[in-house]
Design a protein around this motif. Sequence first.
Motif, PDB file in Angstrom:
ATOM      1  N   TYR A  20       0.728  -0.669  -0.039  1.00 39.52           N
ATOM      2  CA  TYR A  20      -0.181  -0.063  -0.077  1.00 39.52           C
ATOM      3  C   TYR A  20       1.073   0.988  -0.039  1.00 39.52           C
ATOM      4  N   LEU A  21       0.253   2.635  -0.749  1.00 42.09           N
ATOM      5  CA  LEU A  21       0.658   3.656  -0.773  1.00 42.09           C
ATOM      6  C   LEU A  21       0.622   4.582   0.219  1.00 42.09           C
ATOM      7  N   ASP A  22      -0.488   4.727   0.621  1.00 42.24           N
ATOM      8  CA  ASP A  22      -1.495   5.502   1.003  1.00 42.24           C
ATOM      9  C   ASP A  22      -2.086   5.647   2.433  1.00 42.24           C
ATOM     10  N   ASN A  23      -2.096   3.913   3.302  1.00 46.54           N
ATOM     11  CA  ASN A  23      -2.688   3.539   3.798  1.00 46.54           C
ATOM     12  C   ASN A  23      -1.788   3.570   5.051  1.00 46.54           C
ATOM     13  N   GLU A  24      -0.147   3.265   5.007  1.00 49.04           N
ATOM     14  CA  GLU A  24       0.945   3.381   6.469  1.00 49.04           C
ATOM     15  C   GLU A  24       1.608   4.096   6.627  1.00 49.04           C
ATOM     16  N   PRO A  25       2.659   4.864   7.166  1.00 51.07           N
ATOM     17  CA  PRO A  25       4.431   5.546   6.784  1.00 51.07           C
ATOM     18  C   PRO A  25       5.106   4.377   5.953  1.00 51.07           C
ATOM     19  N   LEU A  26       5.483   5.731   4.494  1.00 51.68           N
ATOM     20  CA  LEU A  26       6.538   4.132   4.410  1.00 51.68           C
ATOM     21  C   LEU A  26       7.877   4.727   4.846  1.00 51.68           C
ATOM     22  N   GLY A  27       8.149   5.792   4.915  1.00 50.24           N
ATOM     23  CA  GLY A  27       9.174   6.296   5.311  1.00 50.24           C
ATOM     24  C   GLY A  27       9.935   6.675   3.746  1.00 50.24           C
ATOM     25  N   ALA A  28      11.221   6.761   4.252  1.00 53.65           N
ATOM     26  CA  ALA A  28      12.017   7.351   2.624  1.00 53.65           C
ATOM     27  C   ALA A  28      12.133   6.360   1.965  1.00 53.65           C
ATOM     28  N   PRO A  81      14.002   1.197  -1.582  1.00 52.49           N
ATOM     29  CA  PRO A  81      14.355   2.162  -0.764  1.00 52.49           C
ATOM     30  C   PRO A  81      15.132   3.326  -2.001  1.00 52.49           C
ATOM     31  N   ALA A  82      14.958   4.832  -0.864  1.00 49.75           N
ATOM     32  CA  ALA A  82      15.273   5.690  -1.492  1.00 49.75           C
ATOM     33  C   ALA A  82      16.756   6.012  -1.490  1.00 49.75           C
ATOM     34  N   ARG A  83      17.672   5.621  -2.788  1.00 53.19           N
ATOM     35  CA  ARG A  83      18.550   5.071  -2.691  1.00 53.19           C
ATOM     36  C   ARG A  83      19.245   6.282  -3.926  1.00 53.19           C
ATOM     37  N   GLU A  84      20.762   6.729  -4.079  1.00 54.47           N
ATOM     38  CA  GLU A  84      21.421   7.106  -5.155  1.00 54.47           C
ATOM     39  C   GLU A  84      21.966   7.369  -5.031  1.00 54.47           C
ATOM     40  N   PRO A  85      23.330   6.957  -5.986  1.00 57.08           N
ATOM     41  CA  PRO A  85      22.700   5.363  -7.347  1.00 57.08           C
ATOM     42  C   PRO A  85      21.414   4.377  -6.747  1.00 57.08           C
ATOM     43  N   GLN A  86      20.747   3.503  -7.539  1.00 55.24           N
ATOM     44  CA  GLN A  86      19.779   3.209  -7.100  1.00 55.24           C
ATOM     45  C   GLN A  86      20.880   1.649  -7.707  1.00 55.24           C
ATOM     46  N   MET A  87      20.123   0.678  -6.800  1.00 53.21           N
ATOM     47  CA  MET A  87      21.040  -1.020  -6.899  1.00 53.21           C
ATOM     48  C   MET A  87      20.581  -0.695  -8.241  1.00 53.21           C
ATOM     49  N   PRO A  88      21.224  -1.369  -9.371  1.00 52.27           N
ATOM     50  CA  PRO A  88      20.675  -1.942 -10.453  1.00 52.27           C
ATOM     51  C   PRO A  88      19.800  -2.130 -10.907  1.00 52.27           C
ATOM     52  N   LEU A  89      19.362  -3.740 -10.246  1.00 45.82           N
ATOM     53  CA  LEU A  89      18.507  -4.487 -10.181  1.00 45.82           C
ATOM     54  C   LEU A  89      16.916  -3.293 -10.152  1.00 45.82           C
ATOM     55  N   VAL A  90      17.754  -3.370  -9.315  1.00 42.88           N
ATOM     56  CA  VAL A  90      15.846  -2.408  -8.463  1.00 42.88           C
ATOM     57  C   VAL A  90      15.673  -0.992  -9.470  1.00 42.88           C
ATOM     58  N   ALA A  91      16.723  -0.444  -9.935  1.00 40.54           N
ATOM     59  CA  ALA A  91      16.081   0.244 -10.745  1.00 40.54           C
ATOM     60  C   ALA A  91      15.689  -0.468 -12.147  1.00 40.54           C
ATOM     61  N   ALA A  92      16.139  -1.317 -12.541  1.00 39.23           N
ATOM     62  CA  ALA A  92      15.664  -1.733 -13.744  1.00 39.23           C
ATOM     63  C   ALA A  92      14.562  -2.202 -13.701  1.00 39.23           C
ATOM     64  N   LEU A  93      13.689  -2.699 -12.552  1.00 40.33           N
ATOM     65  CA  LEU A  93      12.668  -2.792 -11.888  1.00 40.33           C
ATOM     66  C   LEU A  93      11.431  -1.899 -11.416  1.00 40.33           C
TER      67      LEU A  93
END
Length: 293
Positions: free
Chosen positions: A145-153, A272-284
């Motif tokens: 869920y995107l709008d029903n629990e606090p997600l953090g960064a 996770p909000a990360r820069e740079p993002q892990m390549p596999l996660v960025a592709a997903l």
Amino acid sequence: MIDKFEMFLALAQARHFGRAAESLGVAQPTISAALRQLEDQLGAVLVRRGSRFEGLTPEGERVLAWARRIVADSRAMREELRVGRAGLSGTLRLAVIPTALAAASRLTAAFARTHPDVRVTVLSATSAALLDDLDGLRVDAGISYLDNEPLGAKATVPLHEERYALILRDDHVMAARPSAAWAELAGLPLALLTPDMQNRRIVAGLLAEAGVPAAPRIETNSTIVLIGHVLSGDWATILPLSTAEVFLAHGPLRAVPLTDPDTRHRVGLIAPAREPQMPLVAALLAEAARLHR
């Protein structure tokens, strides 16, 4: 020092020296020695321990947050270098709330076609466990869920909206209805997801607003078990339409949309909000954005 942080993370997760050692495939004294060395280097006691693990100290809790960040960045760096040499490959770990597993399969199937050298592991998890696993680096991304629990960064990509329906056998007296109000569900023999599931908490709140007690006689963490009871003829359940679709195509079932209110909740990909993002996660994330733009 990074290997010591890895061991500290495993210990914080397992809360037991033996289980932490087993999870890493090392001997228990190796964990104990790494912890002592880390404490000496940082000049602080991180773990309360007598004859066994008794919890993290306040300093340990602060170091845990840093350790997660340092280990995550180290893994991301190594992964980026590996992908630069060998191309996009490896294993992507995805945790998914049970009611979004059908949506997950659409995303992962498209991702696997685009990236044939990547293996995807899909795990079912509650929304709370999913966020904990993301923060603990035990999974790479999640669908929740995107709008029903606090997600953090977190980085997010919306995938779909949950709209709720009463799921019945097609010979049920209510099966031919174009819709039903939540207040009309009083007295129905309901099978619902367990209270640790965010979907159940949403459904229970909507039932309560309609004056209907959420008192199911069957509770489970499996949507398949819910559908199995409905197919027996004596039960009804409440599921998102997106979840029910896969079952409606293969059984004598009907979905009656629930109204008054017609409530919807956004579900999406979380990382996770990360820069740079892990390549596999960025592709997903890119694949999710492409599918749902």
